[in-house]
Enzyme design. Structure first.
Site, short mmCIF file in Angstrom:
data_model
loop_
_atom_site.label_atom_id
_atom_site.label_comp_id
_atom_site.label_asym_id
_atom_site.label_seq_id
_atom_site.Cartn_x
_atom_site.Cartn_y
_atom_site.Cartn_z
N ILE A 124 -15.29 20.69 22.05
CA ILE A 124 -16.17 19.76 21.92
C ILE A 124 -17.21 19.80 22.85
CG2 ILE A 124 -16.55 17.33 22.01
CD1 ILE A 124 -15.08 18.28 19.40
N SER B 91 -11.63 8.88 18.07
CA SER B 91 -11.43 10.30 17.49
C SER B 91 -12.18 10.68 16.31
CB SER B 91 -10.02 10.23 16.96
OG SER B 91 -9.92 9.68 15.83
N CYS B 92 -12.36 11.96 16.05
CA CYS B 92 -13.07 12.69 14.88
C CYS B 92 -12.53 11.97 13.62
CB CYS B 92 -12.88 14.13 14.66
SG CYS B 92 -11.15 14.58 14.65
N THR B 93 -11.27 11.63 13.59
CA THR B 93 -10.89 11.07 12.20
C THR B 93 -11.44 9.44 12.08
OG1 THR B 93 -8.87 12.50 12.14
CG2 THR B 93 -8.85 10.63 10.76
N THR C 209 -5.72 22.64 16.13
CA THR C 209 -6.63 22.52 17.22
C THR C 209 -5.93 23.23 18.39
OG1 THR C 209 -5.39 20.36 18.23
CG2 THR C 209 -6.95 19.83 16.45
N GLY D 204 -3.83 8.54 15.45
CA GLY D 204 -4.06 6.81 15.92
C GLY D 204 -5.13 6.34 15.23
N ARG E 37 -1.37 18.84 9.87
CA ARG E 37 -2.24 19.81 10.44
C ARG E 37 -2.02 21.14 9.56
NH1 ARG E 37 -3.64 19.24 15.94
NH2 ARG E 37 -3.88 16.95 16.14
#
Length: 481
Positions: free
Chosen positions: A139, A288-290, A319, A348, A370
């Site tokens: 990132i 988070s990205c999600t 990841t 989360g 994943r």
């Protein structure tokens, strides 16, 4: 002349027009800090073919291809105006002009549509805001690329330093090489040189100081001429206010975390709740990205249909946290080989929804798998709505949200029947609605949401940093609320 020759001649004509757009777009960006967009996609520093592809992509959203012959007059009209720092969407200008029946010329219509960015109304260019990266992983390097790309006139965000733990021989050369070349996101767009003697990376003329430190408390940023900076912590080592407060050193004014915050640290999803950030807040998280992928479409659906409850299943790329081959890991299952297995794990994101959407009175659950791809994930959002609807109505609504709403930078929309994950590498949106996969039955809706969990998320981080730094400029024409 044959049909094929007619098509080729048409293509060459459009190439010529797109080529003529590039210096106008560049001059607006460099001299006036104006970013030219096409349906939320930046045209700054883009090639001829990229500009033509951006116009063609409008067909997937709006139902018909947008021609450069249609948008060029609006760009020329913008060049003739006394513009201040802003973002101007020439795709939206063209679309709204089509539906305007007042008989105005393109120049007259454009001047009216962007009046807030001209004359006495315009924002004056201001001194750039210093930014420091703490950590330089996946990132961190993408955020660095974006900061360098957006340096523009020098009046926005300026990446001044990168803090990493002390490395071995040629540490800075190796880190510069990782910035220069990326196996997923390709080559850095520009030039990178290394001043090894002074521990500096020079990227597109931006001098970036490399600072070696094992502890935030060991750094005095003012010693490097850094002042009032925003520090972006992309290590994830500290997630609560006490830990992140260690970064509030001389020269640092605010800390932004690129992971879900804990305790009372605000979790911010740009486009949804960024305007709730208090001016005096010094520590915040970009979640988070999600979370960034599911919250914008969840808000859109809740605003229009109401949501009783929901479940999100994320199919997430592996990841660096996982092992390449089977080995010990403190978390369950994550010790198993990432490129060889599908790995059930926790997310989360569902619990983070409550922080980003506190007014949403609906229980949202979540889980994650994943999978062996290095980037791009998909969130399957299953919702029970408060009223019945149809698939066609939901798709029309989400298409319009992606085009004209305040969430248009967060939500993208694709109707391509053969889209797969790699198609979304480099997407700057937090979430892309897959129209073909969407399912609706009465009050039940299932949305398939693609997201580049690296680059799309990094774009959201930059948007938050721009907002808290005061360099997030208004967009014209204004989105439809």
């Amino acid at each position: 002349m044959t049909v094929n020759e007619d098509s080729f001649t048409n293509w060459k004509n459009r190439e010529e027009i797109a080529e003529s757009m590039i210096p106008i777009i560049g001059k607006l960006h460099r001299e006036r800090d104006v970013t030219v967009l096409l349906h939320s996609r930046s045209l700054v520093n883009k090639s001829v073919v990229s500009i033509l592809k951006a116009h063609r992509f409008a067909r997937q959203i709006a139902g018909e291809e947008l021609s450069v012959t249609e948008t060029l007059p609006f760009l020329q009209a913008l060049a003739a105006l006394d513009l201040g720092p802003s973002q101007i969407d020439i795709g939206m200008l063209a679309a709204t002009y089509r539906s305007d029946d007042r008989g105005l010329s393109v120049a007259e219509f454009t001047a009216e549509a962007v009046a807030g960015a001209t004359g006495e109304n315009k924002i004056e260019c201001r001194e750039g805001r210093d930014v420091v990266l703490y950590g330089f992983g996946r990132i961190g390097r993408l955020v660095a690329r974006l900061l360098i790309e957006k340096a523009g006139s020098g009046n926005g965000l300026r990446l001044r330093a990168i803090v990493v733990r002390g490395g071995g021989d040629q540490d800075i050369i190796k880190r510069a090489s990782l910035l220069r070349r990326d196996s997923i996101h390709g080559q850095f767009q520009g030039t990178i040189t290394v001043d090894e003697a002074n521990n500096k990376i020079i990227a597109n003329g931006n001098e970036i100081q490399m600072i070696y430190a094992d502890d935030p408390a060991a750094v005095d940023y003012t010693a490097y001429g850094i002042k009032d900076a925003i520090l972006i912590d992309n290590t994830g080592k500290w997630r609560d206010r006490e830990g992140l407060s260690k970064h509030l050193r001389p020269g640092i004014a605010k800390v932004v975390l690129t992971a879900p915050g804990k305790g009372d640290v605000p979790n911010v999803v740009h486009g949804v709740n960024h305007d709730m950030i208090k001016p005096d807040e010094t520590i915040l998280s970009c979640a988070s990205c999600t979370t960034n992928a599911i919250v914008p479409p969840l808000k859109a659906m809740a605003d229009e249909y109401g949501v009783r409850r929901g479940h999100v299943e994320t199919v997430h790329s592996f990841t660096n946290d996982q092992n390449l081959l089977d080995n010990y890991h403190k978390a369950e299952r994550r010790g198993r080989s990432a490129p060889l297995n599908m790995v059930i794990t926790e997310t989360g994101a569902a619990s983070a929804v409550a922080k980003a959407l506190p007014d949403l009175d609906a229980k949202i659950t979540g889980s994650s798998i994943r999978v062996p791809v290095p980037d791009v994930s998909i969130a399957i959002l299953s919702l029970q709505l408060e009223r019945e609807t149809t698939r066609e109505e939901v798709l029309d609504y989400l298409r319009n949200v992606s085009l004209t709403s305040p969430l248009k930078r967060q939500i993208d929309f694709i109707s391509a029947p053969d889209a797969v994950s790699s198609d979304f590498i480099g997407s700057r949106h937090a979430s892309i609605v897959d129209a073909g996969a969407t399912k609706v039955d009465g009050d039940n809706a299932i949305l398939y949401l693609w997201y580049d969990n690296e680059f799309g998320y990094s774009c959201q981080v930059i948007r938050v940093v721009q907002y808290v730094s005061g360099v997030e400029y208004p967009t014209y024409p204004a989105p439809v609320a």
